[in-house]
Design an enzyme around this catalytic site. Structure first.
Site, PDB file in Angstrom:
ATOM      1  N   ASP A  31      44.139  32.784  45.147  1.00  9.40           N
ATOM      2  CA  ASP A  31      45.105  33.957  45.759  1.00  9.40           C
ATOM      3  C   ASP A  31      45.525  33.800  47.445  1.00  9.40           C
ATOM      4  O   ASP A  31      44.714  32.247  47.391  1.00  9.40           O
ATOM      5  CB  ASP A  31      43.543  34.315  46.155  1.00  9.40           C
ATOM      6  CG  ASP A  31      43.677  35.974  47.199  1.00  9.40           C
ATOM      7  OD1 ASP A  31      43.105  36.660  46.078  1.00  9.40           O
ATOM      8  OD2 ASP A  31      44.550  36.349  48.048  1.00  9.40           O
ATOM      9  N   TYR A 145      54.889  49.422  43.792  1.00 16.13           N
ATOM     10  CA  TYR A 145      54.277  49.108  43.620  1.00 16.13           C
ATOM     11  C   TYR A 145      54.191  49.861  42.560  1.00 16.13           C
ATOM     12  O   TYR A 145      54.145  48.991  41.031  1.00 16.13           O
ATOM     13  CB  TYR A 145      52.184  50.389  44.075  1.00 16.13           C
ATOM     14  CG  TYR A 145      51.359  49.704  43.204  1.00 16.13           C
ATOM     15  CD1 TYR A 145      50.513  48.121  43.200  1.00 16.13           C
ATOM     16  CD2 TYR A 145      50.455  51.348  42.702  1.00 16.13           C
ATOM     17  CE1 TYR A 145      49.811  47.717  43.263  1.00 16.13           C
ATOM     18  CE2 TYR A 145      49.394  50.763  42.041  1.00 16.13           C
ATOM     19  CZ  TYR A 145      48.630  49.239  41.948  1.00 16.13           C
ATOM     20  OH  TYR A 145      47.658  48.911  41.497  1.00 16.13           O
TER      21      TYR A 145
END
Ligand code: NAD
Ligand code: UDP
Length: 333
Positions: A31, A145
């Site tokens: 991450d 997105y």
């Protein structure tokens, strides 16, 4: 199995990491904290079998040792987040997916892509089966997105057909639960935090648009089953029970401020003091409900936590976050 989970610091990634650890697998969390939480990684680091790499997966990732599975969950997911990070969202869906597919190919690992109900856009078919191709505006605000995820699905399919990679695609519908970021801007987190703070709930449009809300433990179960199945997908996972956004607001008010809510809400949407009408965002889908026939048949999966129960499990977590942040903001005397 040794599992790589991108987006492990996020809401879904942290719950999924826990599930794989619970089942005795080892997890490599990756991450860059763009929307994730260091607290989630700190919790996972207490567990045996978890290791963490701080890395932006839009750049190539080299890992030593064997990898059996990669679950690619890294991506801003809330509309507020992906509108704040439009380029990063496009990059993690395209370059990030390509990099993780490359890693899976190199390691001979199974690859699971976290896709989304947003590939259906503002749907013209309702409920949405996996065979529906969607209605997306590529140049609208949500295009960053939606199109990134559509590209990611196409790329995953190409690696399957061209390279013979073992792949899975899950199309996730609105999911909620503990560990959502209180400020992530999604409707469940906004409404719960506003209700807890005694503020009016921000209802976009007239609140008649619908969503189908899935509790996180149900989703995690579905993803775990899909990963271990032979079904490449795409497979819809979500709770098929549909609510208007106004009904969601009412349910949250009933649970957080029960006595106040009943009399206030009876006065109607225009007058209810606990609701504040704001304009509907551009391209906001009017309806959304998963057709989960495929998941039922292929995975024997069905959500078991209804909205009332899911919110009952979620609200205490938000209450703790709100209390802690209020305590931090209070000046010391
Ligand atoms: P989240 O924002 O809580 O988690 C996303 C995680 O990805 C964060 O920890 C973030 O820091 C990380 N990340 C983003 N870009 C990265 C990059 N380039 N490199 C490394 N890490 C990066 O969101 P979430 O709700 O947990 O969503 C997780 C995934 O599930 C996303 O791919 C999202 O599109 C998908 N999804 C979620 C929902 C939902 O309702 N929660 C619905 C549909 C799809
Ligand atoms: N919404 C709302 N108030 C808020 C946040 C969201 O009315 O404070 C609405 C939003 O317009 C949408 C729905 O709730 O119709 C779900 O929004 P969310 O951002 O959770 O996710 P989406 O399903 O749109 O990706």
């Amino acid at each position: 199995m040794r599992i790589v989970l991108t987006g492990a610091a996020g809401f879904l990634g942290s719950h999924l990491s826990e599930r794989f650890l619970d089942e005795g697998h080892t997890v490599v969390g990756v991450d860059n904290f763009i929307t994730g939480s260091r607290d989630n990684i700190a919790l996972l680091q207490e567990r045996e079998g978890f290791e963490f790499h701080l890395h932006d997966v839009s750049t190539p990732l080299f890992l030593s040792g064997p990898v059996d599975g990669i679950l690619h969950f890294a991506s801003p997911a809330s509309p507020v987040d992906y509108l704040e990070y439009p380029i990063q969202t496009l990059k993690v869906g395209s370059l990030g997916t390509h990099n993780m597919l490359g890693l899976a190919r190199e390691k001979g690992a199974r690859f699971l892509l976290a896709s989304t109900s947003e590939v259906y856009g503002d749907p013209a078919i309702h409920p949405q089966p996996e065979t529906y191709w969607g209605n997306v505006n590529p140049v609208g605000p949500r295009g960053v997105y939606d199109e990134a995820k559509r590209f990611a699905e196409a790329m995953t399919s190409a690696y399957r057909s061209h390279h013979g990679l073992d792949t899975r695609i899950v199309r996730i519908f609105n999911t909620y639960g503990p560990r959502m970021r209180p400020g992530d801007g999604r409707v469940v987190s906004n409404f719960i935090v506003q209700a807890l703070r005694g503020e009016s709930l921000t209802l976009y449009g007239d609140g008649s648009q619908t969503r189908s809300f899935c509790y996180v433990s149900d989703l995690v179960e579905g993803i775990y089953r899909l990963f271990h199945s032979d079904c490449p997908g795409p497979v819809n996972l979500g709770n098929p029970v549909e609510f208007t956004v106004r009904e969601l607001a009412e349910e949250i008010l009933r649970q957080v401020v029960p006595t106040e809510a009943e009399s206030d809400l009876k006065s109607g949407v225009e007058n209810a003091s606990r609701l504040r009408r704001l304009p509907l965002p551009e391209d906001d889908p009017k309806v959304r409900q998963p057709d989960i026939t495929l998941a039922r048949r292929e995975l024997g999966w069905e959500p078991v936590v209804d909205l009332h129960e899911g919110l009952t499990r979620t609200i205490p977590w938000f209450r703790k976050q709100v209390n802690e942040s209020d305590a931090r903001a209070r000046p010391l005397t």
